[in-house]
Design an enzyme around this catalytic site. Structure first.
Site, PDB file in Angstrom:
ATOM      1  N   CYS A  67      63.703-102.585  80.580  1.00 43.16           N
ATOM      2  CA  CYS A  67      64.890-101.828  80.156  1.00 43.16           C
ATOM      3  C   CYS A  67      64.791-101.271  78.740  1.00 43.16           C
ATOM      4  O   CYS A  67      65.589-100.418  78.346  1.00 43.16           O
ATOM      5  CB  CYS A  67      66.136-102.690  80.306  1.00 43.16           C
ATOM      6  SG  CYS A  67      66.397-103.296  81.983  1.00 43.16           S
ATOM      7  N   HIS A 121      71.635-100.432  75.586  1.00 38.23           N
ATOM      8  CA  HIS A 121      71.293-100.628  76.992  1.00 38.23           C
ATOM      9  C   HIS A 121      72.524-101.136  77.726  1.00 38.23           C
ATOM     10  O   HIS A 121      73.204-102.054  77.274  1.00 38.23           O
ATOM     11  CB  HIS A 121      70.137-101.626  77.118  1.00 38.23           C
ATOM     12  CG  HIS A 121      69.859-102.028  78.533  1.00 38.23           C
ATOM     13  ND1 HIS A 121      69.759-101.115  79.554  1.00 38.23           N
ATOM     14  CD2 HIS A 121      69.687-103.257  79.102  1.00 38.23           C
ATOM     15  CE1 HIS A 121      69.522-101.759  80.690  1.00 38.23           C
ATOM     16  NE2 HIS A 121      69.485-103.051  80.451  1.00 38.23           N
ATOM     17  N   ASN A 162      73.677-101.254  85.806  1.00 35.86           N
ATOM     18  CA  ASN A 162      72.457-101.365  85.016  1.00 35.86           C
ATOM     19  C   ASN A 162      71.356-100.590  85.728  1.00 35.86           C
ATOM     20  O   ASN A 162      70.911-100.976  86.811  1.00 35.86           O
ATOM     21  CB  ASN A 162      72.074-102.845  84.881  1.00 35.86           C
ATOM     22  CG  ASN A 162      70.790-103.057  84.089  1.00 35.86           C
ATOM     23  OD1 ASN A 162      70.063-102.107  83.791  1.00 35.86           O
ATOM     24  ND2 ASN A 162      70.505-104.304  83.763  1.00 35.86           N
TER      25      ASN A 162
END
Length: 325
Positions: free
Chosen positions: A113, A252, A282
């Site tokens: 990520c 993030h 996500n």
């Protein structure tokens, strides 16, 4: 020595939606629990025959057009993904072929990520060295294809998306400073198996599918909050700036509680961040470029603003960069 600046942005979001009502129908959960624990209301899901390269190509095309360039102008394609179409060829090479960037070198890399921010840092090095003038950084994942939909702790988190930026050589200010690192001693906090034979890892997966994502949620959250706040501060210090100089922090989008705790640790107000997790979930490395593109398109930030991009991910990795739009 040239500076490296984002001159174009693009993103792609699949049409199919799994809302919380749908998640309630397939696993023992409910909207109240999902919202309170994660902040997520919906997540976008790729089609059965829609893959990482398809989404990445769409985002890259948009970014190149936004930059006022042609695919032939691109020197390098850097693609961050944990769900490649193939082990080989690289998804970046597939994208190069799809968009007609015939003059570009292309390769994948995996920082999970953190990948988009790491890609900007890599692009910055190539541009500052004089090796390349126009670099496309793409982050794309079809996490839904690697999700264990029998695992109520993780299946509500993940969605699919792609985001891209064109980073070009310029005399203007662009990427100002960065910080990145890894904590490999905690590599097994987020895993998805390839060839490794590991009975313990297989046993963790309710579905038994080795390629699905497993995560030690509490350990990851503890790491993430500290890593994002500390990495952002180090990048700020290296830039000689403070949060007062920053128009927006783009974190993030892993989990609302993680972002909220990181913001408190940073000592900034919530109006300095952007959240898209409620709409998309996500989406791994693409969270940051998608949110950034939306912030620019909506006028939330404008040319000349200084912003921070910060992420964390499997590895465990973290990365932050300060840049001027």
């Amino acid at each position: 020595m040239a500076n490296a600046k984002i001159v174009g942005l693009g993103h792609y979001i699949p049409e199919k939606v799994y809302d919380n009502a749908y998640m309630e129908s397939i696993v023992d959960t409910n909207d109240e629990w999902i919202t309170r624990r994660t902040g997520i209301k919906e997540r976008r899901i790729s089609g059965d025959s829609e893959y990482t390269s398809d989404m990445a190509a769409a985002a890259a095309r948009m970014a190149i057009e936004d930059a006022g360039l042609a695919p032939e102008d691109i020197d390098l394609i850097l693609l961050a993904t944990v769900t490649p179409d193939y082990f080989t060829p690289s998804t970046a090479c597939v994208v190069q072929g799809k968009i007609g960037a015939v003059n570009a070198m292309a390769f994948d890399y995996n920082a999970a990520c953190s990948g988009f921010v790491v890609g900007l840092i890599i692009a910055d090095q190539f541009i500052r060295s004089g090796a390349y003038k126009n670099v496309v950084v793409v982050a794309a994942d079809v996490l839904s294809k690697a999700t264990d939909y029998k695992d109520r702790a993780t299946c509500v988190l993940f969605g699919d998306a792609a985001g891209a930026a064109v980073v070009s050589a310029t005399e203007e200010k662009g990427i100002i400073s960065f910080d990145m690192g890894a904590e490999g001693t905690s590599y097994d906090s987020i895993t998805s198996l390839a060839f490794r034979k590991d009975a313990e890892e297989i046993e963790k997966r309710i579905s038994g599918r080795r390629e699905t994502i497993w995560m030690a949620g509490q350990a990851v959250m503890k790491f993430a909050v500290k890593a994002m706040a500390d990495s952002s501060q180090r990048a700020l210090d290296r830039a000689g700036l403070t949060y007062d100089d920053i128009a927006l922090v783009v974190p993030h989008q892993a989990n609302y509680r993680i972002v909220d705790s990181a913001v408190k640790r940073m000592g900034i107000s919530k109006d300095k961040i952007i959240l898209t997790i409620q709409k998309y979930g996500n989406t791994s490395a693409s969270c940051i470029p998608v949110a950034l593109h939306e912030a620019v398109a909506s006028g939330r930030v404008k040319k000349g603003d200084k912003i921070i991009l910060v992420g964390f991910g499997g590895g465990l990795t973290y990365a932050a960069c300060v840049l001027e739009l």
